[in-house]
Design a protein around this motif. Structure first.
Motif, PDB file in Angstrom:
ATOM      1  N   VAL A  23     -31.136  52.998  93.493  1.00  0.00           N
ATOM      2  CA  VAL A  23     -30.996  51.563  93.757  1.00  0.00           C
ATOM      3  C   VAL A  23     -30.812  51.292  95.244  1.00  0.00           C
ATOM      4  O   VAL A  23     -31.489  50.444  95.829  1.00  0.00           O
ATOM      5  N   VAL A  24     -29.895  52.004  95.859  1.00  0.00           N
ATOM      6  CA  VAL A  24     -29.639  51.855  97.298  1.00  0.00           C
ATOM      7  C   VAL A  24     -30.574  52.829  98.029  1.00  0.00           C
ATOM      8  O   VAL A  24     -30.194  53.934  98.404  1.00  0.00           O
ATOM      9  N   GLU A  25     -31.809  52.384  98.215  1.00  0.00           N
ATOM     10  CA  GLU A  25     -32.887  53.267  98.680  1.00  0.00           C
ATOM     11  C   GLU A  25     -32.927  53.305 100.216  1.00  0.00           C
ATOM     12  O   GLU A  25     -33.812  52.728 100.847  1.00  0.00           O
ATOM     13  N   SER A  26     -32.020  54.050 100.800  1.00  0.00           N
ATOM     14  CA  SER A  26     -31.910  54.029 102.261  1.00  0.00           C
ATOM     15  C   SER A  26     -33.004  54.819 102.976  1.00  0.00           C
ATOM     16  O   SER A  26     -33.113  54.742 104.201  1.00  0.00           O
ATOM     17  N   THR A  27     -33.821  55.574 102.229  1.00  0.00           N
ATOM     18  CA  THR A  27     -34.944  56.270 102.871  1.00  0.00           C
ATOM     19  C   THR A  27     -36.292  55.666 102.481  1.00  0.00           C
ATOM     20  O   THR A  27     -37.332  56.214 102.841  1.00  0.00           O
ATOM     21  N   HIS A  28     -36.283  54.546 101.780  1.00  0.00           N
ATOM     22  CA  HIS A  28     -37.546  53.888 101.443  1.00  0.00           C
ATOM     23  C   HIS A  28     -38.206  53.437 102.744  1.00  0.00           C
ATOM     24  O   HIS A  28     -37.547  52.860 103.620  1.00  0.00           O
ATOM     25  N   ALA A  75     -33.164  48.110  96.413  1.00  0.00           N
ATOM     26  CA  ALA A  75     -33.291  47.605  97.780  1.00  0.00           C
ATOM     27  C   ALA A  75     -34.724  47.225  98.108  1.00  0.00           C
ATOM     28  O   ALA A  75     -34.980  46.169  98.709  1.00  0.00           O
ATOM     29  N   SER A  76     -35.682  48.060  97.712  1.00  0.00           N
ATOM     30  CA  SER A  76     -37.083  47.777  98.039  1.00  0.00           C
ATOM     31  C   SER A  76     -37.597  46.550  97.305  1.00  0.00           C
ATOM     32  O   SER A  76     -38.398  45.778  97.845  1.00  0.00           O
ATOM     33  N   GLU A  77     -37.148  46.322  96.063  1.00  0.00           N
ATOM     34  CA  GLU A  77     -37.541  45.120  95.329  1.00  0.00           C
ATOM     35  C   GLU A  77     -37.010  43.865  96.017  1.00  0.00           C
ATOM     36  O   GLU A  77     -37.718  42.863  96.145  1.00  0.00           O
ATOM     37  N   VAL A  78     -35.766  43.931  96.439  1.00  0.00           N
ATOM     38  CA  VAL A  78     -35.155  42.783  97.106  1.00  0.00           C
ATOM     39  C   VAL A  78     -35.893  42.487  98.409  1.00  0.00           C
ATOM     40  O   VAL A  78     -36.180  41.334  98.737  1.00  0.00           O
ATOM     41  N   LEU A  79     -36.211  43.540  99.147  1.00  0.00           N
ATOM     42  CA  LEU A  79     -36.906  43.364 100.416  1.00  0.00           C
ATOM     43  C   LEU A  79     -38.310  42.810 100.201  1.00  0.00           C
ATOM     44  O   LEU A  79     -38.775  41.942 100.949  1.00  0.00           O
ATOM     45  N   GLU A  80     -38.987  43.272  99.173  1.00  0.00           N
ATOM     46  CA  GLU A  80     -40.353  42.803  98.905  1.00  0.00           C
ATOM     47  C   GLU A  80     -40.371  41.339  98.483  1.00  0.00           C
ATOM     48  O   GLU A  80     -41.190  40.547  98.966  1.00  0.00           O
ATOM     49  N   SER A  90     -26.578  42.856  98.110  1.00  0.00           N
ATOM     50  CA  SER A  90     -25.676  43.907  98.594  1.00  0.00           C
ATOM     51  C   SER A  90     -26.358  45.273  98.573  1.00  0.00           C
ATOM     52  O   SER A  90     -26.137  46.096  99.463  1.00  0.00           O
ATOM     53  N   HIS A  91     -27.191  45.514  97.561  1.00  0.00           N
ATOM     54  CA  HIS A  91     -27.915  46.791  97.495  1.00  0.00           C
ATOM     55  C   HIS A  91     -28.842  46.938  98.705  1.00  0.00           C
ATOM     56  O   HIS A  91     -28.929  48.018  99.303  1.00  0.00           O
ATOM     57  N   LEU A  92     -29.531  45.855  99.063  1.00  0.00           N
ATOM     58  CA  LEU A  92     -30.413  45.920 100.231  1.00  0.00           C
ATOM     59  C   LEU A  92     -29.614  46.097 101.506  1.00  0.00           C
ATOM     60  O   LEU A  92     -29.961  46.940 102.343  1.00  0.00           O
ATOM     61  N   LEU A  93     -28.547  45.333 101.674  1.00  0.00           N
ATOM     62  CA  LEU A  93     -27.757  45.451 102.898  1.00  0.00           C
ATOM     63  C   LEU A  93     -27.186  46.856 103.039  1.00  0.00           C
ATOM     64  O   LEU A  93     -27.227  47.439 104.130  1.00  0.00           O
ATOM     65  N   THR A 169     -11.611  49.534  94.683  1.00  0.00           N
ATOM     66  CA  THR A 169     -12.437  50.738  94.785  1.00  0.00           C
ATOM     67  C   THR A 169     -13.721  50.488  95.559  1.00  0.00           C
ATOM     68  O   THR A 169     -14.406  49.485  95.342  1.00  0.00           O
ATOM     69  N   LEU A 170     -14.039  51.414  96.432  1.00  0.00           N
ATOM     70  CA  LEU A 170     -15.317  51.410  97.134  1.00  0.00           C
ATOM     71  C   LEU A 170     -16.278  52.308  96.365  1.00  0.00           C
ATOM     72  O   LEU A 170     -15.965  53.462  96.069  1.00  0.00           O
ATOM     73  N   HIS A 171     -17.467  51.791  96.074  1.00  0.00           N
ATOM     74  CA  HIS A 171     -18.440  52.510  95.259  1.00  0.00           C
ATOM     75  C   HIS A 171     -19.587  53.022  96.126  1.00  0.00           C
ATOM     76  O   HIS A 171     -20.127  52.279  96.951  1.00  0.00           O
ATOM     77  N   ILE A 172     -19.968  54.259  95.905  1.00  0.00           N
ATOM     78  CA  ILE A 172     -21.135  54.806  96.587  1.00  0.00           C
ATOM     79  C   ILE A 172     -22.408  54.218  95.985  1.00  0.00           C
ATOM     80  O   ILE A 172     -23.337  53.847  96.700  1.00  0.00           O
ATOM     81  N   SER A 173     -22.438  54.127  94.666  1.00  0.00           N
ATOM     82  CA  SER A 173     -23.583  53.592  93.927  1.00  0.00           C
ATOM     83  C   SER A 173     -23.153  52.340  93.174  1.00  0.00           C
ATOM     84  O   SER A 173     -21.963  52.115  92.941  1.00  0.00           O
TER      85      SER A 173
END
Length: 200
Positions: A23-28, A75-80, A90-93, A169-173
Protein backbone atom coordinates in the motif's frame (compact mmCIF):
# COMPACT_ATOMS: atom_id res chain seq x y z
CA UNK A 1 -2.63 19.52 21.11
CA UNK A 2 -0.26 22.30 21.72
CA UNK A 3 3.08 21.03 22.92
CA UNK A 4 6.19 20.64 20.78
CA UNK A 5 5.58 17.01 19.89
CA UNK A 6 2.63 14.87 20.81
CA UNK A 7 3.22 12.87 24.00
CA UNK A 8 0.80 10.33 22.59
CA UNK A 9 3.22 9.04 19.97
CA UNK A 10 5.21 5.96 20.88
CA UNK A 11 8.96 5.68 20.56
CA UNK A 12 9.07 3.62 17.38
CA UNK A 13 12.52 3.37 15.80
CA UNK A 14 12.45 5.80 12.85
CA UNK A 15 14.45 3.36 10.72
CA UNK A 16 11.48 0.99 10.67
CA UNK A 17 9.41 3.66 8.92
CA UNK A 18 11.47 4.00 5.75
CA UNK A 19 10.41 0.86 3.92
CA UNK A 20 7.44 -0.01 1.77
CA UNK A 21 4.60 -2.48 1.52
CA UNK A 22 1.83 -3.21 -0.97
CA UNK A 23 0.00 0.00 0.00
CA UNK A 24 2.73 2.46 0.98
CA UNK A 25 4.64 2.01 -2.28
CA UNK A 26 7.72 4.11 -1.64
CA UNK A 27 9.67 2.57 -4.54
CA UNK A 28 6.92 2.90 -7.15
CA UNK A 29 8.40 4.86 -10.08
CA UNK A 30 5.71 7.56 -10.02
CA UNK A 31 6.09 8.03 -6.27
CA UNK A 32 9.88 8.18 -6.55
CA UNK A 33 9.60 10.73 -9.34
CA UNK A 34 7.32 12.98 -7.30
CA UNK A 35 9.62 12.72 -4.29
CA UNK A 36 12.62 13.65 -6.44
CA UNK A 37 10.77 16.61 -7.93
CA UNK A 38 9.79 17.91 -4.51
CA UNK A 39 13.27 17.23 -3.11
CA UNK A 40 14.89 19.23 -5.91
CA UNK A 41 13.15 22.40 -4.80
CA UNK A 42 13.63 21.91 -1.08
CA UNK A 43 16.56 22.85 1.11
CA UNK A 44 16.72 20.07 3.67
CA UNK A 45 14.40 17.48 5.17
CA UNK A 46 11.97 19.90 6.80
CA UNK A 47 11.41 21.85 3.59
CA UNK A 48 10.95 18.61 1.66
CA UNK A 49 8.47 17.26 4.22
CA UNK A 50 6.52 20.51 4.12
CA UNK A 51 6.45 20.48 0.32
CA UNK A 52 5.27 16.86 0.22
CA UNK A 53 2.59 17.52 2.81
CA UNK A 54 1.27 20.56 0.98
CA UNK A 55 1.34 18.75 -2.36
CA UNK A 56 -0.77 15.85 -1.11
CA UNK A 57 -3.07 18.09 0.92
CA UNK A 58 -3.73 20.45 -1.98
CA UNK A 59 -3.35 18.34 -5.14
CA UNK A 60 -5.28 15.25 -4.05
CA UNK A 61 -8.95 15.88 -3.38
CA UNK A 62 -10.76 14.31 -0.45
CA UNK A 63 -13.31 11.93 -1.95
CA UNK A 64 -16.23 13.15 0.10
CA UNK A 65 -15.47 16.84 -0.45
CA UNK A 66 -15.69 16.42 -4.24
CA UNK A 67 -18.33 13.64 -4.28
CA UNK A 68 -16.01 11.25 -6.13
CA UNK A 69 -16.98 7.58 -5.66
CA UNK A 70 -13.71 6.10 -6.94
CA UNK A 71 -11.87 3.91 -4.44
CA UNK A 72 -8.15 4.49 -4.03
CA UNK A 73 -5.99 2.64 -1.54
CA UNK A 74 -2.38 2.37 -2.66
CA UNK A 75 -0.02 5.29 -3.01
CA UNK A 76 0.20 4.86 -6.79
CA UNK A 77 -3.61 4.76 -7.15
CA UNK A 78 -3.96 7.96 -5.16
CA UNK A 79 -1.25 9.64 -7.21
CA UNK A 80 -2.79 8.52 -10.50
CA UNK A 81 -6.38 9.51 -9.72
CA UNK A 82 -5.64 12.49 -7.42
CA UNK A 83 -8.49 11.56 -5.08
CA UNK A 84 -8.91 9.58 -1.89
CA UNK A 85 -10.14 9.50 1.67
CA UNK A 86 -7.89 10.56 4.55
CA UNK A 87 -6.41 7.06 4.70
CA UNK A 88 -5.47 7.02 1.04
CA UNK A 89 -3.97 10.51 1.14
CA UNK A 90 -1.90 9.45 4.16
CA UNK A 91 -0.68 6.37 2.28
CA UNK A 92 0.58 8.57 -0.56
CA UNK A 93 2.18 11.12 1.75
CA UNK A 94 3.95 8.39 3.72
CA UNK A 95 5.22 6.81 0.50
CA UNK A 96 6.53 10.09 -0.91
CA UNK A 97 8.26 11.05 2.32
CA UNK A 98 9.82 7.62 2.72
CA UNK A 99 10.98 7.75 -0.90
CA UNK A 100 12.71 11.01 -0.01
CA UNK A 101 14.37 9.56 3.07
CA UNK A 102 12.13 10.98 5.81
CA UNK A 103 10.86 8.33 8.26
CA UNK A 104 7.07 8.43 8.23
CA UNK A 105 4.51 6.40 10.16
CA UNK A 106 0.76 6.10 9.86
CA UNK A 107 -1.42 7.00 12.84
CA UNK A 108 -5.09 7.32 13.63
CA UNK A 109 -7.76 9.20 15.52
CA UNK A 110 -11.28 8.14 16.44
CA UNK A 111 -13.55 11.07 15.66
CA UNK A 112 -17.28 11.76 15.95
CA UNK A 113 -19.16 11.04 12.74
CA UNK A 114 -22.91 11.36 12.55
CA UNK A 115 -24.38 9.51 15.51
CA UNK A 116 -21.24 7.45 16.00
CA UNK A 117 -17.53 7.52 15.29
CA UNK A 118 -15.15 6.95 12.41
CA UNK A 119 -11.46 6.19 12.20
CA UNK A 120 -9.41 9.05 10.76
CA UNK A 121 -5.99 8.54 9.19
CA UNK A 122 -2.97 10.84 9.31
CA UNK A 123 0.82 10.53 9.42
CA UNK A 124 3.70 11.22 11.77
CA UNK A 125 7.06 12.39 10.41
CA UNK A 126 10.33 12.01 12.27
CA UNK A 127 12.28 15.27 12.13
CA UNK A 128 14.56 16.98 14.63
CA UNK A 129 14.67 13.81 16.71
CA UNK A 130 10.91 13.72 17.31
CA UNK A 131 7.71 12.44 15.81
CA UNK A 132 5.32 15.12 14.57
CA UNK A 133 1.77 14.38 13.42
CA UNK A 134 0.59 15.93 10.15
CA UNK A 135 -2.88 15.72 8.62
CA UNK A 136 -3.07 15.84 4.78
CA UNK A 137 -6.85 15.39 4.72
CA UNK A 138 -7.40 18.58 2.73
CA UNK A 139 -8.73 21.94 3.87
CA UNK A 140 -12.24 23.33 3.48
CA UNK A 141 -14.52 25.62 5.43
CA UNK A 142 -13.85 24.88 9.08
CA UNK A 143 -10.73 22.80 8.41
CA UNK A 144 -7.28 24.39 8.33
CA UNK A 145 -4.58 21.73 8.65
CA UNK A 146 -1.02 22.99 8.25
CA UNK A 147 2.45 21.47 8.34
CA UNK A 148 3.96 22.17 11.75
CA UNK A 149 6.86 20.95 13.84
CA UNK A 150 5.62 23.01 16.78
CA UNK A 151 2.02 23.13 17.93
CA UNK A 152 0.00 20.56 16.02
CA UNK A 153 -2.27 21.97 13.32
CA UNK A 154 -4.42 18.98 12.46
CA UNK A 155 -7.80 18.86 10.76
CA UNK A 156 -9.42 17.84 14.06
CA UNK A 157 -8.60 17.76 17.74
CA UNK A 158 -10.19 15.07 19.87
CA UNK A 159 -12.92 15.52 22.44
CA UNK A 160 -12.52 12.71 24.96
CA UNK A 161 -15.93 13.47 26.45
CA UNK A 162 -17.46 12.61 23.07
CA UNK A 163 -15.65 9.29 22.91
CA UNK A 164 -12.95 10.54 20.57
CA UNK A 165 -9.44 9.08 20.81
CA UNK A 166 -5.90 9.96 19.77
CA UNK A 167 -4.45 6.49 19.22
CA UNK A 168 -0.83 6.51 20.41
CA UNK A 169 0.56 3.73 18.22
CA UNK A 170 2.62 4.53 15.16
CA UNK A 171 2.01 2.03 12.35
CA UNK A 172 4.51 1.00 9.72
CA UNK A 173 1.72 -0.33 7.48
CA UNK A 174 -1.95 0.66 7.25
CA UNK A 175 -4.32 -0.72 9.86
CA UNK A 176 -5.94 -3.92 8.66
CA UNK A 177 -9.44 -2.53 9.24
CA UNK A 178 -8.71 0.34 6.85
CA UNK A 179 -7.39 -1.91 4.08
CA UNK A 180 -10.30 -4.32 4.44
CA UNK A 181 -12.92 -1.57 4.33
CA UNK A 182 -11.48 0.01 1.19
CA UNK A 183 -10.99 -3.31 -0.57
CA UNK A 184 -14.57 -4.34 0.20
CA UNK A 185 -16.26 -1.55 -1.76
CA UNK A 186 -16.35 -0.17 -5.28
CA UNK A 187 -18.05 3.09 -4.24
CA UNK A 188 -16.35 5.05 -1.49
CA UNK A 189 -19.30 7.41 -1.07
CA UNK A 190 -21.64 4.50 -0.41
CA UNK A 191 -19.64 3.40 2.65
CA UNK A 192 -18.57 6.82 3.90
CA UNK A 193 -21.33 7.06 6.50
CA UNK A 194 -21.86 3.41 7.36
CA UNK A 195 -19.00 1.20 6.17
CA UNK A 196 -15.76 2.74 7.41
CA UNK A 197 -13.89 1.57 10.51
CA UNK A 198 -15.12 3.12 13.75
CA UNK A 199 -11.93 2.54 15.73
CA UNK A 200 -8.92 0.34 16.29
Amino acid sequence: MSDQSSPLLDARDPATCLGEDAVVESTHPAVVALAAELRSGAAGDEAFARAAFEWVRDHVSHSYDVSDPRVTLTASEVLEHRVGLCYAKSHLLAAVLRAGGVPTALCYQRLSHGDGHVLHGLVAVHLDGRWHRQDPRGNKDGVDAQFSLGAERLASSVDAAAGEIDYPTLHISPAGAVVEALQATDDILAVYDVGLPTGL
